[in-house]
Design an enzyme around this catalytic site. Structure first.
Site, PDB file in Angstrom:
ATOM      1  N   ASP A 244      -5.809   2.200  -3.826  1.00 10.02           N
ATOM      2  CA  ASP A 244      -7.022   2.058  -3.024  1.00 10.02           C
ATOM      3  C   ASP A 244      -7.258   3.278  -2.138  1.00 10.02           C
ATOM      4  O   ASP A 244      -8.344   3.453  -1.595  1.00 10.02           O
ATOM      5  CB  ASP A 244      -7.017   0.761  -2.199  1.00 10.02           C
ATOM      6  CG  ASP A 244      -5.902   0.688  -1.161  1.00 10.02           C
ATOM      7  OD1 ASP A 244      -5.019   1.575  -1.142  1.00 10.02           O
ATOM      8  OD2 ASP A 244      -5.908  -0.269  -0.373  1.00 10.02           O
TER       9      ASP A 244
ATOM     10  N   ASP B 162      -1.065   1.150  -4.719  1.00 10.82           N
ATOM     11  CA  ASP B 162      -2.005   0.109  -5.164  1.00 10.82           C
ATOM     12  C   ASP B 162      -3.391   0.677  -5.441  1.00 10.82           C
ATOM     13  O   ASP B 162      -4.343  -0.069  -5.651  1.00 10.82           O
ATOM     14  CB  ASP B 162      -2.074  -1.047  -4.161  1.00 10.82           C
ATOM     15  CG  ASP B 162      -2.700  -0.670  -2.832  1.00 10.82           C
ATOM     16  OD1 ASP B 162      -2.443   0.451  -2.361  1.00 10.82           O
ATOM     17  OD2 ASP B 162      -3.439  -1.496  -2.256  1.00 10.82           O
TER      18      ASP B 162
ATOM     19  N   SER C 219       0.825  -1.195   0.000  1.00  7.76           N
ATOM     20  CA  SER C 219       0.000   0.000   0.000  1.00  7.76           C
ATOM     21  C   SER C 219       0.870   1.259   0.000  1.00  7.76           C
ATOM     22  O   SER C 219       1.641   1.479  -0.921  1.00  7.76           O
ATOM     23  CB  SER C 219      -0.949  -0.036   1.198  1.00  7.76           C
ATOM     24  OG  SER C 219      -1.876   1.022   1.161  1.00  7.76           O
TER      25      SER C 219
ATOM     26  N   ASP D  14      -2.413   6.179  -3.993  1.00 10.87           N
ATOM     27  CA  ASP D  14      -1.239   5.484  -3.462  1.00 10.87           C
ATOM     28  C   ASP D  14      -0.839   4.356  -4.418  1.00 10.87           C
ATOM     29  O   ASP D  14      -1.526   4.099  -5.414  1.00 10.87           O
ATOM     30  CB  ASP D  14      -1.505   5.000  -2.040  1.00 10.87           C
ATOM     31  CG  ASP D  14      -2.523   3.877  -1.951  1.00 10.87           C
ATOM     32  OD1 ASP D  14      -3.276   3.680  -2.913  1.00 10.87           O
ATOM     33  OD2 ASP D  14      -2.575   3.193  -0.914  1.00 10.87           O
TER      34      ASP D  14
END
Length: 590
Positions: A306, A304, A143, A302
């Site tokens: 999400d 990834d 993340s 960010d």
């Protein structure tokens, strides 16, 4: 249990580890470095793995990732024959290698692996699990953590992260594996020949984008205002670049600038200290570009994709103002719910509609839910609990003959968000989705600009409407075994002496989610809590104030969240500063 030195010697000499790994172990000369790499097994927690990349039992490498995959494979095979799994990964170092290695472990265990051809957002993984009717899913990502980290998140067949009791069952299977030699693998070509490895990409991309487009409320206002909205976007070297740009382009937004220095994948995150949309420094390049092109809104996802970070222009000053995760999440909620009310899209009766928030998010969520007649539902920290609620709603609705009924838990999911910059519109996925959040915010920007307002102006209007809610977060990093002991000592100290006053505010009640009890301060009465057991302390204060303490689930940190409601912005600032000082004083004395 072996000592860290015994583990070190095992990795140094055991032929189960490849030559490069043993060389890396041999190169360790600092005793503290050796201890930190081997003093414990990298824990497969309720969300999966997360740790520093490198050799060692307490590191992310193909062996610790392999152990997690073998344990998850054993869990799948114990539940069903001919299971399948979807695997995605982000732009971090070793992400492609961890993803392919995991796919070949699942294939060796007779589980078909659908592996994305290249990096994809976490929400698309969640969508793909549901689309392909897979048994489970895995995404390789850390993340928003620093570049030296990577991680492994596990998902179940509903597209949500593992929740009780399944998380504990998987953890049990992972912990049963004591020898890395027990991890099964086959070659890539063999896996493909046996039909146990399938590379996926465009077809799922197209279906994912179509699902997001179906959630857009007002295509007419986008068509009318798209050429007037100026958007700066940065993917922070991650997975959001292609899907975000595709969505905006296909919806008709033409004035979109992507930060060129942060456009391409880069596992070292060269232009960032920390690829986190919560960090103001991460917006330096984006804000410079925004000023150059006179942008209305500045957006960052960010690695990834999400989580979403937001800046928007203040019409009065022309300055770009930062939104917290609470602010952006509630701004999107207000837009979605107000427009749905205008369009007659809210459920009847309204209480059958649910807005889901977390215990560490703003209390403004309850005021917003009340405004639209919805039921507000509070869950533990972690978006997996929001995803779990959606599953519960669907199951309750099915039991109720397909009809909504709040009395039996058959709600219609309308919105869910958490303070850490994540929200979910729709039920196409069961995890937070920054690609959809970007879409919704740009739609909202178009709508409010048609009314002569910026997103920042609209946020100020919400404060006037609901009250000046303000939240903050204080984090203390305590790495290593000594740090873990200190975190435990802090929480134990707070439990031993529940405070009656924090920062000048009376504590009305103290919730201990580990014991499952709520203590009413004035009477000493104890009540049972309904949420699952968790190592979290929460204090209810006067005048809608609150604070909460919990250890991070992914990093060696303890986090302190707090929030207030003020009569004005200045009053809220004053209250939150006093609450922060009072809380830190308590912690220092714990």
């Amino acid at each position: 249990m072996q000592s860290y030195r015994e583990e070190y010697e095992n990795w140094l000499h055991n032929p189960v580890f490849d030559e490069n790994t043993r060389k890396e172990v041999a190169a360790m000369t600092d005793e503290k470095q050796i201890e930190d790499a081997f003093y414990k097994q990298l824990s497969f927690g309720t969300g999966g793995l997360r740790g520093v990349i490198g050799a060692g039992t307490n590191r992310m490498n193909i062996y610790t990732v392999g152990k997690a995959s073998q344990g998850l494979a054993n869990f799948i095979n114990a539940r069903e024959k001919n299971g399948s799994i979807v695997i995605a990964y982000d732009s971090r170092r070793m992400s492609p290698e961890f993803a392919l290695s995991s796919a070949l472990i699942f294939a060796a265990n007779g589980i078909k692996a659908y592996l994305f051809e290249s990096l994809r957002p976490t929400p698309e993984l969640s969508f793909a699990v549901r689309q392909l009717h897979a048994t489970a899913g895995v995404v390789i990502t850390a993340s928003h953590n620093p570049p030296q980290y990577n991680g492994y998140k596990a998902y179940f067949s509903d597209g949500g992260q593992l929740v009780p009791p399944y998380d504990e069952l998987v953890i049990s299977e992972v912990n049963k594996i004591k020898d890395y030699a027990d991890i099964r693998r086959i070659g890539e070509e063999e896996a493909k020949e046996k039909g146990l490895l399938e590379i996926i990409g465009k077809e799922i991309d197209d279906k994912y984008v179509a699902a997001l487009k179906a959630l857009v409320l007002d295509k007419d206002v986008i068509k009318k205002m798209a050429k007037d909205i100026r958007i700066v976007y940065t993917p922070f070297h991650g997975t959001g670049n292609i899907p975000v740009r595709r969505m905006l382009k296909e919806l008709g937004f033409t004035k979109v600038w992507v930060v060129p220095e942060q456009e391409q994948p880069d596992g070292d995150f060269t232009t960032l200290d920390y690829p986190n949309p919560e960090d103001p420094k991460a917006f330096t390049l984006a804000l410079a570009l925004a000023k150059k092109v006179d942008a209305d809104v500045v957006l960052a996802t960010d690695p990834d994709a999400d989580r979403l970070g937001v800046y928007a222009k203040d019409a009065a000053t022309g300055e770009y103002m930062a939104f917290t995760g609470n602010m952006s999440g509630l701004l999107i909620a207000e837009y979605e719910l107000s427009r749905k009310r205008e369009m007659g899209l809210l459920p009847t009766p309204r209480k059958n509609g649910a807005l889901i928030t977390t215990i560490v998010s703003s209390n403004m969520a309850f005021a917003v839910a009340k405004e639209y007649g919805l039921t507000a539902i509070e869950v533990l920290t972690g978006f997996k609990y929001i995803g779990e609620q959606i599953k519960n709603f669907e199951e309750a609705k099915e039991k109720n003959g397909g009809k909504l009924n709040a009395a039996c838990g058959a709600y219609e999911y309308l919105f869910g968000y958490e303070e850490s910059y994540g929200c979910l519109i729709g039920t196409h996925a069961r995890d937070k989705d920054a690609v959809m959040a970007v879409t919704a915010l740009c739609e909202a920007a178009a709508y409010y600009k048609s009314q002569g307002k910026t997103l920042w102006d609209q946020m100020q209007a919400m404060y006037k409407k609901y009250g000046y809610f303000k939240e903050s977060l204080e984090t203390i990093s305590l790495p290593g075994s000594e740090g873990a002991e200190k975190i435990t000592a802090i929480l134990n100290g707070l439990r031993a002496c529940p405070p009656e006053n924090i920062g000048g505010e009376k504590v009305l009640a103290a919730r201990d989610y580990l014991s499952g009890e709520r203590l009413v301060t004035a009477t000493g009465k104890k009540e049972k809590l309904t949420l699952p057991e968790s190592n979290v302390l929460y204090y209810e204060l006067e005048e809608d104030g609150w604070c909460c303490a919990r250890p991070s689930g992914t990093e060696p940190k303890i986090k302190f969240y707090f929030g207030v409601k003020g009569m004005s912005e200045a009053d809220a600032e004053k209250k939150v500063a006093a609450l922060k000082n009072g809380l830190m004083s308590l912690v220092n004395n714990a």
